[in-house]
Design a protein around this motif. Sequence first.
Motif, PDB file in Angstrom:
ATOM      1  N   UNK A  26     169.601  48.432  26.568  1.00 35.08           N
ATOM      2  CA  UNK A  26     170.108  47.203  25.976  1.00 35.08           C
ATOM      3  C   UNK A  26     171.362  46.758  26.722  1.00 35.08           C
ATOM      4  N   UNK A  27     171.483  45.461  26.947  1.00 39.66           N
ATOM      5  CA  UNK A  27     172.628  44.900  27.644  1.00 39.66           C
ATOM      6  C   UNK A  27     173.769  44.692  26.654  1.00 39.66           C
ATOM      7  N   UNK A  28     174.985  45.031  27.058  1.00 37.95           N
ATOM      8  CA  UNK A  28     176.129  44.937  26.152  1.00 37.95           C
ATOM      9  C   UNK A  28     176.455  43.500  25.769  1.00 37.95           C
ATOM     10  N   UNK A  29     175.995  42.534  26.574  1.00 36.17           N
ATOM     11  CA  UNK A  29     176.221  41.123  26.259  1.00 36.17           C
ATOM     12  C   UNK A  29     175.014  40.479  25.583  1.00 36.17           C
ATOM     13  N   UNK A  30     174.001  41.293  25.293  1.00 36.32           N
ATOM     14  CA  UNK A  30     172.797  40.766  24.673  1.00 36.32           C
ATOM     15  C   UNK A  30     171.882  40.044  25.637  1.00 36.32           C
ATOM     16  N   UNK A  31     172.173  40.108  26.932  1.00 34.73           N
ATOM     17  CA  UNK A  31     171.386  39.416  27.945  1.00 34.73           C
ATOM     18  C   UNK A  31     170.087  40.174  28.209  1.00 34.73           C
ATOM     19  N   UNK A  32     168.996  39.451  28.374  1.00 34.47           N
ATOM     20  CA  UNK A  32     167.705  40.123  28.534  1.00 34.47           C
ATOM     21  C   UNK A  32     167.046  39.821  29.880  1.00 34.47           C
ATOM     22  N   UNK A  33     167.791  39.250  30.809  1.00 31.00           N
ATOM     23  CA  UNK A  33     167.232  38.976  32.129  1.00 31.00           C
ATOM     24  C   UNK A  33     167.630  40.060  33.125  1.00 31.00           C
ATOM     25  N   UNK A  34     166.915  40.142  34.239  1.00 37.51           N
ATOM     26  CA  UNK A  34     167.159  41.175  35.232  1.00 37.51           C
ATOM     27  C   UNK A  34     168.505  41.040  35.916  1.00 37.51           C
ATOM     28  N   UNK A  35     169.133  42.175  36.200  1.00 38.17           N
ATOM     29  CA  UNK A  35     170.425  42.240  36.901  1.00 38.17           C
ATOM     30  C   UNK A  35     171.519  41.476  36.168  1.00 38.17           C
ATOM     31  N   UNK A  36     171.444  41.459  34.850  1.00 35.04           N
ATOM     32  CA  UNK A  36     172.448  40.747  34.049  1.00 35.04           C
ATOM     33  C   UNK A  36     173.773  41.485  34.046  1.00 35.04           C
ATOM     34  N   UNK A  37     174.853  40.743  33.888  1.00 33.38           N
ATOM     35  CA  UNK A  37     176.186  41.316  33.789  1.00 33.38           C
ATOM     36  C   UNK A  37     176.264  42.243  32.577  1.00 33.38           C
ATOM     37  N   UNK A  38     176.754  43.436  32.789  1.00 29.18           N
ATOM     38  CA  UNK A  38     176.942  44.372  31.680  1.00 29.18           C
ATOM     39  C   UNK A  38     178.410  44.498  31.297  1.00 29.18           C
ATOM     40  N   UNK A  39     179.290  44.330  32.277  1.00 30.80           N
ATOM     41  CA  UNK A  39     180.726  44.411  32.019  1.00 30.80           C
ATOM     42  C   UNK A  39     181.444  43.500  33.005  1.00 30.80           C
ATOM     43  N   UNK A  40     182.475  42.833  32.532  1.00 28.57           N
ATOM     44  CA  UNK A  40     183.254  41.965  33.418  1.00 28.57           C
ATOM     45  C   UNK A  40     184.135  42.799  34.337  1.00 28.57           C
ATOM     46  N   UNK A  41     184.047  42.507  35.621  1.00 29.52           N
ATOM     47  CA  UNK A  41     184.854  43.192  36.636  1.00 29.52           C
ATOM     48  C   UNK A  41     185.766  42.161  37.286  1.00 29.52           C
ATOM     49  N   UNK A  42     187.068  42.398  37.321  1.00 30.77           N
ATOM     50  CA  UNK A  42     187.985  41.434  37.928  1.00 30.77           C
ATOM     51  C   UNK A  42     187.560  41.064  39.345  1.00 30.77           C
ATOM     52  N   UNK A  43     187.571  39.774  39.628  1.00 32.38           N
ATOM     53  CA  UNK A  43     187.208  39.298  40.955  1.00 32.38           C
ATOM     54  C   UNK A  43     185.734  39.020  41.154  1.00 32.38           C
ATOM     55  N   UNK A  44     184.893  39.468  40.188  1.00 31.95           N
ATOM     56  CA  UNK A  44     183.446  39.257  40.280  1.00 31.95           C
ATOM     57  C   UNK A  44     183.023  38.140  39.332  1.00 31.95           C
ATOM     58  N   UNK A  45     181.733  37.810  39.347  1.00 31.50           N
ATOM     59  CA  UNK A  45     181.210  36.862  38.370  1.00 31.50           C
ATOM     60  C   UNK A  45     181.380  37.465  36.981  1.00 31.50           C
ATOM     61  N   UNK A  46     181.975  36.703  36.087  1.00 32.45           N
ATOM     62  CA  UNK A  46     182.225  37.172  34.719  1.00 32.45           C
ATOM     63  C   UNK A  46     181.563  36.245  33.708  1.00 32.45           C
ATOM     64  N   UNK A  47     181.266  36.806  32.540  1.00 32.46           N
ATOM     65  CA  UNK A  47     180.685  36.034  31.443  1.00 32.46           C
ATOM     66  C   UNK A  47     181.710  35.939  30.317  1.00 32.46           C
ATOM     67  N   UNK A  48     181.809  34.760  29.711  1.00 30.17           N
ATOM     68  CA  UNK A  48     182.798  34.518  28.670  1.00 30.17           C
ATOM     69  C   UNK A  48     182.118  33.868  27.470  1.00 30.17           C
TER      70      UNK A  48
END
Length: 349
Positions: A26-48
């Motif tokens: 399960x994805x921590x952001x509830x995302x169900x698509x492939x290669x989804x963001x699991x955790x925000x990393x400074x300097x990378x693509x982030x989800x808000x």
Amino acid sequence: MKLIKTTLTAVLMTVNIIASAQTKPKNSNGLVYGDAITVNIPGKVNIHPVSYKLNGIDISANVYTPNGYDKSKKYPAVVLAHPNGGVKEQTTGLYAQRLAEAGYITITADAAYQGASGGQPRHVDKPANRIEDIHGMADFITRYAGVDKNRLGILGICGGGGYTLKAAQGDKRFKAVATLSMFNSGEVRRNGFQNSQLTTIQERLKQATDARAKESSGGEVIYTGVAMPTDEEIAKIPTDLYREGFMYYYRTHAHPNSTFKYTLSSLLYLMTFDAATNMDLINQPLLMMAGSKADSKYMTDEAFEKANNAKTKELFVIDGATHIQTYWKPEYVNQAVSKLVDFFGKNLR
């Protein structure tokens, strides 16, 4: 015997896909698509995750920021409108993340009355609401830190594609307009998929009218689209759109907020709507994309032909793809994203 063997093979393939999907973490952001963001990393693509009010209703949305995001700088942005029955954690989330990887600030929100957004009764599906949702996303994202409001694009997928065409006809904040696997909700709810229900239009309008009358008098809300087919029944569905759609939404990319269910009274508004009308009002650059094997492609073709006043227009055919495969299959998603990056890059300078 050959038909039985083919059906059995399809069922076994379906079961195998389901088993594979159910083993995914399960994805921590509830995302169900492939290669989804699991955790925000400074300097990378982030989800808000964000929320805002739209006509008194709480809207739940996700904003994606690009690599090295600096709120003091200015970035182009893209609004993404999800398919019918879909939610922001599915295919629009995938495309929002991929476009953020290409340098865009992106937003995708659950439609009002649907997903994690507010609104009662649940699962109202009126075109005017869906179009207003798009305007609302534009309202929000153009005030977001770092967004250049003069470089705003839009991407609508499936039903969200049809509503994107309507929203862009009037809302000139959108400087570039794109659709993927566009689904004309009004045409299909009225005529049936591939014009399969032309003889029952008035009967279905009467049912919707009766449902509206019952609601207005305090009666129960009646829903349609509540079918939950078995794996064997899914495998026998003749059209790719619905067979693969059930697999995507109810099996491989299922999300608890995603459902095909909507109020029967919504048909009063859906059946009198048509995404392909007034296409001459689109004067922005237009990109429409569809799979070469998509049995829904006729809707993209119909709308594209009518866009006579678009600044530029292009029909991009994704070779070999069906409608649903453009939602998730890497080889087709990559083609679509590459085309979108080129299109928005040229038109959101």
